[in-house]
Write an enzyme that holds these catalytic residues in place. Sequence first.
Site, mmCIF file in Angstrom:
data_model
loop_
_atom_site.group_PDB
_atom_site.id
_atom_site.type_symbol
_atom_site.label_atom_id
_atom_site.label_comp_id
_atom_site.label_asym_id
_atom_site.label_seq_id
_atom_site.Cartn_x
_atom_site.Cartn_y
_atom_site.Cartn_z
ATOM 1 N N GLU A 1 14.762 1.264 57.544
ATOM 2 C CA GLU A 1 13.428 1.684 57.153
ATOM 3 C C GLU A 1 13.484 3.033 56.445
ATOM 4 O O GLU A 1 14.149 3.968 56.895
ATOM 5 C CB GLU A 1 12.462 1.723 58.342
ATOM 6 C CG GLU A 1 12.824 2.633 59.476
ATOM 7 C CD GLU A 1 11.783 2.601 60.594
ATOM 8 O OE1 GLU A 1 11.173 1.533 60.827
ATOM 9 O OE2 GLU A 1 11.572 3.651 61.234
ATOM 10 N N CYS A 2 12.823 3.104 55.302
ATOM 11 C CA CYS A 2 12.682 4.304 54.486
ATOM 12 C C CYS A 2 14.050 4.839 54.056
ATOM 13 O O CYS A 2 14.628 4.340 53.099
ATOM 14 C CB CYS A 2 11.868 5.363 55.226
ATOM 15 S SG CYS A 2 11.087 6.547 54.100
ATOM 16 N N ALA A 3 14.626 5.825 54.751
ATOM 17 C CA ALA A 3 15.940 6.336 54.366
ATOM 18 C C ALA A 3 16.985 5.230 54.373
ATOM 19 O O ALA A 3 17.852 5.169 53.490
ATOM 20 C CB ALA A 3 16.367 7.461 55.315
ATOM 21 N N SER B 1 12.591 -1.672 54.283
ATOM 22 C CA SER B 1 11.302 -1.327 53.690
ATOM 23 C C SER B 1 11.014 0.140 53.926
ATOM 24 O O SER B 1 11.703 0.818 54.703
ATOM 25 C CB SER B 1 10.177 -2.176 54.290
ATOM 26 O OG SER B 1 9.802 -1.690 55.560
#
Length: 810
Positions: free
Chosen positions: A334-336, A423
């Site tokens: 997620e993200c990073a 995501s």
Amino acid sequence: MSLPRLVIAAPASGHGKTTVATGLMAALSRAGHDVSGHKVGPDYIDPGYHALATGKPGRNLDPHLVGEERLVPLLLHGARGADLAIVEGVMGLYDGQIGGEGFASTAHVATVTRTPVVLVVDISHASRSIAALVQGMVAFDPSVRIVGVILNKAGSPRHAGEVVSALESTGLPVLGVLQRDDGIVAPSRHLGLVPAAERDDAAHALDRLAAQIAEKIDLEHLLALARSAPDLEAEPWEASEQISVPSEERPVVAMAGGRAFTFRYAETEELLRAAGCDVVTFDPLTDVALPEGTAGLYLGGGFPEVHAAGLSANAPLRAALRAAVDSGMPTYAECAGLLYLCRSVDGLPMVGALEAEAVMTPRLTLSYRTAIVPADQLTGVAGTRVTGHEFHRTGLVEPVETTPAWLVDGQPHGFGSPTLHASYLHTHWAGHPQMAQRFADAVHAYVPTHLPAETDVSVATRRENVQKRQAQRVPDLTWHGDRELSEGLIDFAVNIHDDVRPEWLDAALRASLDDIGAYPNADAAQHAIAQRHGRRIDEVLPTAGAAEAFGLIARARPWRRPVVVHPQFTEPDVALTAAGHHPEHVLTDPANGFVLDPAQIPDDADLVMIGNPTNPTSVLHPEQSLRRIVRPGRVVVVDEAFMDSVPDERHSLAAITDPGLLVVRSLTKLWSIPGIRAGYVLGSPQLLTELKAHQAPWSVSSVAIAAMIATATPEALAEAAKRTTRIGQHRRVLTDGLTELGIHHVPAAAPYVLAKVGTGAHDRLRAAGYAVRRADTFPGLDDTWVRIAVRRPDTTRKLLATLQIEGPWT
């Protein structure tokens, strides 16, 4: 359930909530209270500072992410064993989800948890008007119980007095006043505060802040207000009640950590462990391989864009991750984690498992989201609704269309498949335990497909053969680096920092000679060390160096099955043998970089001794791995003689209170005082009482006591951070040079490097004028290895030039 507690709130962002809340946690912890820290909202960074202040994981309370009904159970879970909870608010007291009429605001959480509120108010631009502001905050919602005020950023005592006088009309007590230049704040960047894990000075800054808070705020009055909180009618949240265990196996989930990946909720790891997974943290900046036995990947949030160059430079790990994802290994990012799996971030190569490029953008995305799973995949079945939040300044450039991970406002979002989820959406698995369950189920079911079936067998066989071969040798356990020295040799053998001692330390040592006419009393050193580590006084035992500590431990009990993890410093073996014990060796495997596998420790071992970072391998074992070997009926001794040379003392267990854990420290190395035997043990009062029963009276000298006191001050901790930074820079000169010469070496975290230079290299280097530490005296190593101490770049380059001329070294 009774839980004294307070919410620290403010009229708006920027008033100093984080500074005051974190400072209160630290000050109260140092005063002997067991404090748990909590944060309203989804933020990851503030809880990192809370953890640093309290020694407990920082926890989040966010009704959007976990549901209103879970707030009290999660509060009680995070505060389990604590005698006080401090909850830091978010934004202004009544600011919540846009359009939600205060939903997920600090006031909302305070009301649900029935927690009294203390307001932190920036008074730098007003005086009597502050009373009107506070009165308005009190009257706006009578269900929110505001019980006190802390004034921040006062310009002068006269200015503060004017505000205090005006506040008398509100009936609220003023608990303290901080001057404009009192606050210590963390540096910020494009997403807010810099995480504590990325600040070499974080612990030192926190010590200064705690002292200021204790001086300026009435802690006793504040505690009385916390004790006025009503009892809570709920049971603590339990990870084991949210999830089931798919099988009897314990597959490894490799969880990204280190400076680039600091964003994850503590309950995520707890849920995975409850689901029968072993969670092992790896650092994508420094680790060149995944943890052994990895069957699942968790790549959380953080700042990969800040550390893109370092992540990109670690090509071996990028390749290992690409192979793992391609093999179908269950992967949650997620993200990073999403960015890291892309082909590149701002043009720098990343893992390449996703057909997408990531770039920095001028726009901040910050919002609560509600997402829907569009099709059955790793984290949910089609139609599942999940709450989360986004927080990033990067974007994806023309990603290849594929099955999305989510639908957000009807738009595709991220990448999803039966084995991969990637995501920008951050989710809190305590609010959606079905996500943890599906991921854990997939990890338990994973069967490697990218490696030959016989690989696991060959690895096990190789380890067994190595251990058998090493067990046949009887190394000289009494050999020490100083025995390598002789006149005319350049010293790369002794692990003593080669910088000059600070003048204040020399002054303290000279002054201690005035006390040598009296028997030494180590009480002042005990107090200083306790304050330095945030421990109680009875959890500290000063010793005449680590050597005395090992002797005390060896004599403390009639150990049935003592185990020493090797290769490591041999003094524990010597001490155990001298006490009549027969220590058993557990050998770490050079094939995986000498990293500890907790499963190697015999179940019935009642004493386990291990170095961290280990001498001579320079391996820094993850905190989670060490904590996995702690269990009832066993004493685990972690020798942290070189931990003060590790930035932020990452993976130290010095702050961990466990009845079966002892941490041994030495001041000899970093402060260049080998002639002064100064060290200490941190542990439970019961264990330290057992050790002290065998300690000779007055064993700790006046000079050692002076060294302990001097090196525990804020000035000393700041100097230690500088020395640690220099050690890292100087070590890089050595490791880069060894790499260029093609000399294999173990990734190093300490002020020395273990290099495989081949048989006879030790003697050839002596003949060339260099003393390095022979390694065949350590169980688990042979004469093809040497240990090289980190020295100044100019001296190191001379050694490297000699290695180049005298090579090859394999």
